[in-house]
Design an enzyme around this catalytic site. Structure first.
Site, PDB file in Angstrom:
ATOM      1  N   ASN A  49      -4.735  -0.796  -7.846  1.00  0.00           N
ATOM      2  CA  ASN A  49      -4.675  -2.182  -8.305  1.00  0.00           C
ATOM      3  C   ASN A  49      -4.914  -2.282  -9.819  1.00  0.00           C
ATOM      4  OD1 ASN A  49      -4.693  -5.156  -8.235  1.00  0.00           O
ATOM      5  ND2 ASN A  49      -4.766  -4.818  -6.039  1.00  0.00           N
ATOM      6  N   ARG A  50      -5.280  -3.464 -10.293  1.00  0.00           N
ATOM      7  CA  ARG A  50      -5.201  -3.731 -11.735  1.00  0.00           C
ATOM      8  C   ARG A  50      -6.537  -3.627 -12.455  1.00  0.00           C
ATOM      9  NH1 ARG A  50      -1.648  -6.400  -8.850  1.00  0.00           N
ATOM     10  NH2 ARG A  50       0.508  -6.386  -9.571  1.00  0.00           N
ATOM     11  N   HIS A  73      -2.468   0.603 -10.733  1.00  0.00           N
ATOM     12  CA  HIS A  73      -2.399   1.819  -9.919  1.00  0.00           C
ATOM     13  C   HIS A  73      -2.579   3.120 -10.712  1.00  0.00           C
ATOM     14  CE1 HIS A  73      -1.570  -0.756  -6.661  1.00  0.00           C
ATOM     15  NE2 HIS A  73      -0.260  -0.773  -6.684  1.00  0.00           N
ATOM     16  N   HIS A 120      -0.469   3.420  -0.279  1.00  0.00           N
ATOM     17  CA  HIS A 120       0.434   2.286  -0.507  1.00  0.00           C
ATOM     18  C   HIS A 120       1.609   2.285   0.482  1.00  0.00           C
ATOM     19  CE1 HIS A 120       2.154  -0.993  -2.711  1.00  0.00           C
ATOM     20  NE2 HIS A 120       1.343  -0.848  -3.745  1.00  0.00           N
ATOM     21  N   ASP A 178      -0.027 -11.394  -2.489  1.00  0.00           N
ATOM     22  CA  ASP A 178      -0.309 -10.173  -3.256  1.00  0.00           C
ATOM     23  C   ASP A 178      -1.741 -10.310  -3.766  1.00  0.00           C
ATOM     24  OD1 ASP A 178      -0.180  -7.840  -4.652  1.00  0.00           O
ATOM     25  OD2 ASP A 178       1.416  -8.445  -6.025  1.00  0.00           O
ATOM     26  N   GLN A 229      -5.898  -5.381  -0.062  1.00  0.00           N
ATOM     27  CA  GLN A 229      -4.775  -6.007  -0.750  1.00  0.00           C
ATOM     28  C   GLN A 229      -3.664  -6.181   0.273  1.00  0.00           C
ATOM     29  OE1 GLN A 229      -5.008  -6.818  -4.012  1.00  0.00           O
ATOM     30  NE2 GLN A 229      -2.919  -7.409  -4.555  1.00  0.00           N
ATOM     31  N   GLU A 270      -3.497  -2.441   1.623  1.00  0.00           N
ATOM     32  CA  GLU A 270      -4.148  -1.421   0.796  1.00  0.00           C
ATOM     33  C   GLU A 270      -5.647  -1.674   0.839  1.00  0.00           C
ATOM     34  OE1 GLU A 270      -2.001  -1.732  -3.139  1.00  0.00           O
ATOM     35  OE2 GLU A 270      -0.766  -2.991  -1.877  1.00  0.00           O
TER      36      GLU A 270
HETATM   37  C1  GLA Z   1       0.516  -3.611  -5.386  1.00  0.00           C
HETATM   38  C2  GLA Z   1       0.435  -4.731  -6.322  1.00  0.00           C
HETATM   39  C3  GLA Z   1       1.711  -5.478  -6.349  1.00  0.00           C
HETATM   40  C4  GLA Z   1       2.868  -4.573  -6.670  1.00  0.00           C
HETATM   41  C5  GLA Z   1       2.883  -3.420  -5.732  1.00  0.00           C
HETATM   42  C6  GLA Z   1       3.929  -2.424  -6.128  1.00  0.00           C
HETATM   43  O1  GLA Z   1       0.494  -4.033  -4.085  1.00  0.00           O
HETATM   44  O2  GLA Z   1      -0.651  -5.590  -6.058  1.00  0.00           O
HETATM   45  O3  GLA Z   1       1.654  -6.506  -7.295  1.00  0.00           O
HETATM   46  O4  GLA Z   1       2.737  -4.097  -7.974  1.00  0.00           O
HETATM   47  O5  GLA Z   1       1.639  -2.792  -5.697  1.00  0.00           O
HETATM   48  O6  GLA Z   1       5.168  -3.010  -6.369  1.00  0.00           O
END
Ligand code: GLA
Length: 375
Positions: free
Chosen positions: A111-112, A137, A209, A275, A312, A340
């Site tokens: 994730n971010r 990621h 994933h 998401d 996620q 996830e």
């Molecule tokens: C994760 C992210 C999404 C996207 C996918 C890959 O789930 O949260 O925003 O980037 O990976 O496409």
């Protein structure tokens, strides 16, 4: 030709076919165990595809590139086998720039991380930015884009994948030694057990994933799949999917999956689609069931258990019919969903979120199971 010899030939031929094209027939039970075959070459190294088969004939395909789960083949309510994850028939599919992390291991930080930046012990670390000015990621070359070492622990139902991410890799501190054990259990659960150690404090958040479509290729989207997520709260995000720090209640909103409902039911009122990270209701830190997904058409049920605090739930919003996967599937928007299991996004910058910093001497541990059955 004598009838017996003829039958033997047919049986032999169908076994050969089943072993070679990963489409097990429901008339010939596959032998439990692990088979291997070459799947291509990446950076001068052979990529191998391992197929684990259990006594029920369920199969999981895994390649050492990205530690990627390429196939999960399970029976539907009519006992027809079908592949319930998105992916590609060949390595070149996975190497495409536009591969949206199909089935791979994700890290060092799933994730971010906002602006790819965090401070640890007074030092500022900058990671490569790969997602609208943020790091997604694990950076440009995360654990999904490297070759893992694979060995087979005793038991013939597990694969041990190891990888050492060097100090400074993608901007992260510390040599991080990672072990992932994939096990196909006799109860038709794919278990993923992660562990890691480091020699410098560093953020760690590992996940897988996989993109699931429980119809086994029969339904082009998962909008009819019914989902339950045992979570009363989720992490609110800004327009770039970075957490604001707020944890709103799901009650009375489209984010409420505390009772099972179809993905498509309220999806249109969630901008961009689902998401988000759900804050799981947990009793403790042991493995607990946290989510289910059910496809009435095939009767397949997937139960997700994890030790992680977050999930996620992503509904394949960025799939756009440009990717052609295995078995000639065209992956349209919402062709699959991901669950996830994880620590919360941007953990290193959010002091109120569960800790994601691993220190020398500690062992990172996380277990997730995806269990398949029919009802
Ligand atoms: C994760 C992210 C999404 C996207 C996918 C890959 O789930 O949260 O925003 O980037 O990976 O496409």
């Amino acid at each position: 030709m004598k009838k017996q010899a003829y039958l033997l030939l047919i049986a032999g031929a169908s076994f050969f076919a089943a072993c070679n094209n990963d489409k097990p027939t429901d008339t010939f039970a596959m032998k439990p165990g692990i088979t291997e075959k070459p799947f291509g070459v990446f950076e001068n190294e052979t990529v191998t595809k391992y197929t684990i088969t259990n006594a029920n004939g369920m199969q999981v395909g895994i390649i050492n590139y990205g530690g990627t789960v390429t196939n999960i083949i399970t029976p539907d309510k009519e006992k027809q086998m079908g592949d319930v994850v998105l992916g590609f028939d060949s390595l070149s599919g996975y190497l495409q720039k536009t591969n949206p992390y199909f089935g791979c291991l994700v890290g060092r930080y799933g994730n971010r991380i906002a602006k790819g930046k965090f401070t640890l012990d007074g030092k500022i670390y900058q990671l490569p930015l790969n997602n609208n000015g943020n790091t997604l990621h694990g950076g440009l070359r995360g654990l999904d884009k490297v070759t893992w070492q694979v060995s087979k622990p005793a038991g013939d139902s597990s694969l041990l994948l190891t990888y050492t991410s060097k100090d400074g890799d993608q901007g992260f501190p510390g040599n991080l030694k990672i072990e992932v054990v994939y096990t196909l259990r006799s109860d038709n659960a794919l278990q993923i057990a992660y562990s890691a150690t480091t020699d410098k404090a560093t953020p760690v958040n590992l996940t897988n994933h996989s993109y699931f479509n429980l119809s086994g290729g029969k339904e082009g989207t998962v909008l009819n799949h019914e989902i339950m997520i045992n979570a009363n709260k989720y992490t609110a995000v800004d327009t770039l999917l970075i957490p604001t720090g707020q944890l709103p209640d799901v009650k009375g909103t489209p984010m409420d999956f505390t009772s099972a409902k179809a993905i498509g039911k309220e999806l249109a009122s969630v901008k961009g689609g689902y998401d988000h990270n759900w804050v799981l209701n947990r009793k403790g830190t042991d493995l607990e069931q946290v989510a289910t997904a059910y496809d009435a058409a095939s009767g397949r049920l997937m139960e997700v258990s994890t030790t992680e605090p977050g999930l996620q739930f992503y509904t394949g919003n960025f799939l756009d019919s440009t990717l052609h996967g295995k078995n000639n599937w065209v992956y349209a928007q919402h062709a699959a969903f991901c669950m996830e299991t994880q620590h919360f996004p941007d953990g290193p910058n959010q002091p109120s979120f569960p800790n994601t910093i691993l220190k020398p001497g500690e062992i990172y541990k996380s277990v997730t199971r995806y269990k398949f059955s029919v009802k």
